[in-house]
Design a protein around this motif. Sequence first.
Motif, PDB file in Angstrom:
ATOM      1  N   UNK A 154       0.793  -1.220   0.000  1.00 20.52           N
ATOM      2  CA  UNK A 154       0.000   0.000   0.000  1.00 20.52           C
ATOM      3  C   UNK A 154       0.824   1.268   0.000  1.00 20.52           C
ATOM      4  N   UNK A 155       2.012   1.202  -0.628  1.00 20.28           N
ATOM      5  CA  UNK A 155       2.895   2.364  -0.673  1.00 20.28           C
ATOM      6  C   UNK A 155       2.696   3.114  -1.986  1.00 20.28           C
ATOM      7  N   UNK A 156       2.487   4.421  -1.908  1.00 17.47           N
ATOM      8  CA  UNK A 156       2.397   5.237  -3.125  1.00 17.47           C
ATOM      9  C   UNK A 156       3.782   5.572  -3.667  1.00 17.47           C
ATOM     10  N   UNK A 157       4.783   5.608  -2.778  1.00 21.15           N
ATOM     11  CA  UNK A 157       6.157   5.928  -3.165  1.00 21.15           C
ATOM     12  C   UNK A 157       7.106   5.119  -2.298  1.00 21.15           C
ATOM     13  N   UNK A 158       8.341   4.941  -2.785  1.00 20.42           N
ATOM     14  CA  UNK A 158       9.293   4.096  -2.065  1.00 20.42           C
ATOM     15  C   UNK A 158      10.721   4.481  -2.434  1.00 20.42           C
ATOM     16  N   UNK A 159      11.659   4.017  -1.607  1.00 13.83           N
ATOM     17  CA  UNK A 159      13.082   4.111  -1.922  1.00 13.83           C
ATOM     18  C   UNK A 159      13.694   2.730  -1.734  1.00 13.83           C
ATOM     19  N   UNK A 175       8.722   7.678  -7.016  1.00 17.50           N
ATOM     20  CA  UNK A 175       7.653   8.549  -6.528  1.00 17.50           C
ATOM     21  C   UNK A 175       6.265   8.010  -6.859  1.00 17.50           C
ATOM     22  N   UNK A 176       6.203   7.095  -7.819  1.00 13.69           N
ATOM     23  CA  UNK A 176       4.928   6.480  -8.199  1.00 13.69           C
ATOM     24  C   UNK A 176       5.156   5.021  -8.543  1.00 13.69           C
ATOM     25  N   UNK A 177       4.078   4.263  -8.571  1.00 15.16           N
ATOM     26  CA  UNK A 177       4.182   2.867  -8.992  1.00 15.16           C
ATOM     27  C   UNK A 177       4.596   2.789 -10.452  1.00 15.16           C
ATOM     28  N   UNK A 178       4.156   3.745 -11.261  1.00 14.08           N
ATOM     29  CA  UNK A 178       4.559   3.777 -12.674  1.00 14.08           C
ATOM     30  C   UNK A 178       6.068   3.943 -12.807  1.00 14.08           C
ATOM     31  N   UNK A 179       6.667   4.781 -11.952  1.00 14.76           N
ATOM     32  CA  UNK A 179       8.130   4.931 -11.959  1.00 14.76           C
ATOM     33  C   UNK A 179       8.806   3.621 -11.578  1.00 14.76           C
ATOM     34  N   UNK A 194      23.684  -7.165  -4.743  1.00 11.85           N
ATOM     35  CA  UNK A 194      23.749  -6.958  -3.301  1.00 11.85           C
ATOM     36  C   UNK A 194      22.350  -7.010  -2.702  1.00 11.85           C
ATOM     37  N   UNK A 195      22.296  -7.262  -1.411  1.00  9.62           N
ATOM     38  CA  UNK A 195      21.022  -7.195  -0.691  1.00  9.62           C
ATOM     39  C   UNK A 195      20.580  -5.736  -0.630  1.00  9.62           C
ATOM     40  N   UNK A 196      19.262  -5.524  -0.702  1.00  9.15           N
ATOM     41  CA  UNK A 196      18.705  -4.169  -0.691  1.00  9.15           C
ATOM     42  C   UNK A 196      17.626  -4.065   0.384  1.00  9.15           C
ATOM     43  N   UNK A 197      17.478  -2.877   0.930  1.00  6.84           N
ATOM     44  CA  UNK A 197      16.354  -2.591   1.807  1.00  6.84           C
ATOM     45  C   UNK A 197      15.431  -1.639   1.052  1.00  6.84           C
ATOM     46  N   UNK A 198      14.141  -2.001   0.987  1.00  6.98           N
ATOM     47  CA  UNK A 198      13.131  -1.193   0.302  1.00  6.98           C
ATOM     48  C   UNK A 198      12.218  -0.625   1.383  1.00  6.98           C
ATOM     49  N   UNK A 199      11.996   0.693   1.332  1.00 10.98           N
ATOM     50  CA  UNK A 199      11.208   1.352   2.370  1.00 10.98           C
ATOM     51  C   UNK A 199      10.163   2.283   1.765  1.00 10.98           C
ATOM     52  N   UNK A 200       9.063   2.406   2.452  1.00  9.81           N
ATOM     53  CA  UNK A 200       8.099   3.428   2.076  1.00  9.81           C
ATOM     54  C   UNK A 200       8.777   4.792   2.215  1.00  9.81           C
ATOM     55  N   UNK A 201       8.589   5.647   1.225  1.00  6.19           N
ATOM     56  CA  UNK A 201       9.176   6.980   1.289  1.00  6.19           C
ATOM     57  C   UNK A 201       8.480   7.795   2.379  1.00  6.19           C
ATOM     58  N   UNK A 202       9.280   8.291   3.306  1.00  6.10           N
ATOM     59  CA  UNK A 202       8.752   9.113   4.396  1.00  6.10           C
ATOM     60  C   UNK A 202       8.700  10.557   3.905  1.00  6.10           C
ATOM     61  N   UNK A 203       7.498  11.062   3.700  1.00  8.14           N
ATOM     62  CA  UNK A 203       7.327  12.389   3.097  1.00  8.14           C
ATOM     63  C   UNK A 203       7.959  13.494   3.924  1.00  8.14           C
ATOM     64  N   UNK A 204       8.029  13.298   5.235  1.00  4.97           N
ATOM     65  CA  UNK A 204       8.610  14.337   6.091  1.00  4.97           C
ATOM     66  C   UNK A 204      10.089  14.567   5.776  1.00  4.97           C
ATOM     67  N   UNK A 205      10.760  13.543   5.222  1.00  5.46           N
ATOM     68  CA  UNK A 205      12.162  13.731   4.841  1.00  5.46           C
ATOM     69  C   UNK A 205      12.267  14.774   3.733  1.00  5.46           C
ATOM     70  N   UNK A 206      11.314  14.752   2.816  1.00  4.25           N
ATOM     71  CA  UNK A 206      11.313  15.706   1.701  1.00  4.25           C
ATOM     72  C   UNK A 206      10.985  17.110   2.187  1.00  4.25           C
ATOM     73  N   UNK A 207      10.018  17.213   3.091  1.00  2.07           N
ATOM     74  CA  UNK A 207       9.517  18.533   3.506  1.00  2.07           C
ATOM     75  C   UNK A 207      10.288  19.132   4.678  1.00  2.07           C
ATOM     76  N   UNK A 208      10.776  18.266   5.590  1.00  2.00           N
ATOM     77  CA  UNK A 208      11.409  18.774   6.814  1.00  2.00           C
ATOM     78  C   UNK A 208      12.818  18.237   7.037  1.00  2.00           C
ATOM     79  N   UNK A 209      13.209  17.207   6.290  1.00  2.00           N
ATOM     80  CA  UNK A 209      14.530  16.629   6.464  1.00  2.00           C
ATOM     81  C   UNK A 209      14.620  15.680   7.645  1.00  2.00           C
TER      82      UNK A 209
END
Length: 322
Positions: A154-159, A175-179, A194-209
């Motif tokens: 249920x993630x709209x965006x991820x890293x 930023x989108x599922x299409x991306x 290599x092993x990877x960690x996939x995370x939901x993008x935390x929007x506060x990182x973009x807006x507040x750091x």
Amino acid sequence: MPKIAYVSFKHTVPSSQLTGFWAELAKHAEETGEMTYINEDFKLLSAQTALLKQFGMDVVNVGWNDPAICWEDYDAIVVRSTWDYHRADNYPHFMAWLERVEKLPVWNPVRVMRWNSDKHYLRELQHMGVRIPPSVWVEKGEVANIAQMMRDNGWASAIAKPCVGAGAYGLLRYDTIAQAQAGQDEFAQATAKQAMIVQQLVEQVVTEGEWSYIFFIGADGQPSFSHALQKIPQTGDIRVQGGQNIPQNPSDEFIQQARDMVLAVQSLFTTPLLYARVDVVPIDGVLMLMELELIEPYFFFAEMNDTAPIQRFIHALRVVLG
């Protein structure tokens, strides 16, 4: 006089064989003849001559990968700016070096650094109740579809980023599922290596750091809060490298939450830590852990415009010297 190794790295690869940031650093080293990297924290620490003399400390900048160094000559080995350790060509050698010095007085302790070098550590802390972003770990060679993973969670965006990495090394952003669908080949290439960690993008990182809370060992052997900064990325980015670093005075409640994360690590290893940098995002009154830096965190001494944090670190060195 106690002799302390302030461990950095020595340039061993010609700049012509490197790219980007690493090529620039290597080229500067070649031009100046300073082949062992000296970071700003060390320069500011070395300038505290009166306090270092008072405590009888001789702090020497050395490279972890310098074969000329005899590590038994030092009363303490303090890993500080080994910023090249995570590169694929270096990581096995760095792990071998940790094994080489493990029985010596190394800070942070080798078993802590070995654990902290792989982002699977976040899963262990999550199981202990530490709040982290919603995450999925994809092992090396595992077949995974990034877009489907986002749908399933249920993630709209991820890293996605390598489990062994530092800074923004190898970071992928969707930023989108299409991306994510368009970037599947790139993601598959990354997980093949290599092993990877996939995370939901935390929007506060973009807006507040992010916020960084820095702790040093106190006289009682427990983590003592030193200072904090807010790291604000450039507009639209999530990488705090290259953004603004603003000194802050966090609440006692947030300081305690960050300290509890450090204590959680100490409970795993039953050993004190000389230093810890807790990178977090505050969300609804609770700190979310992004990274817990226990190997080679930058302390932001210069950005604090105050010598007190540097002096606190020197006092912490005195504690571990005994």
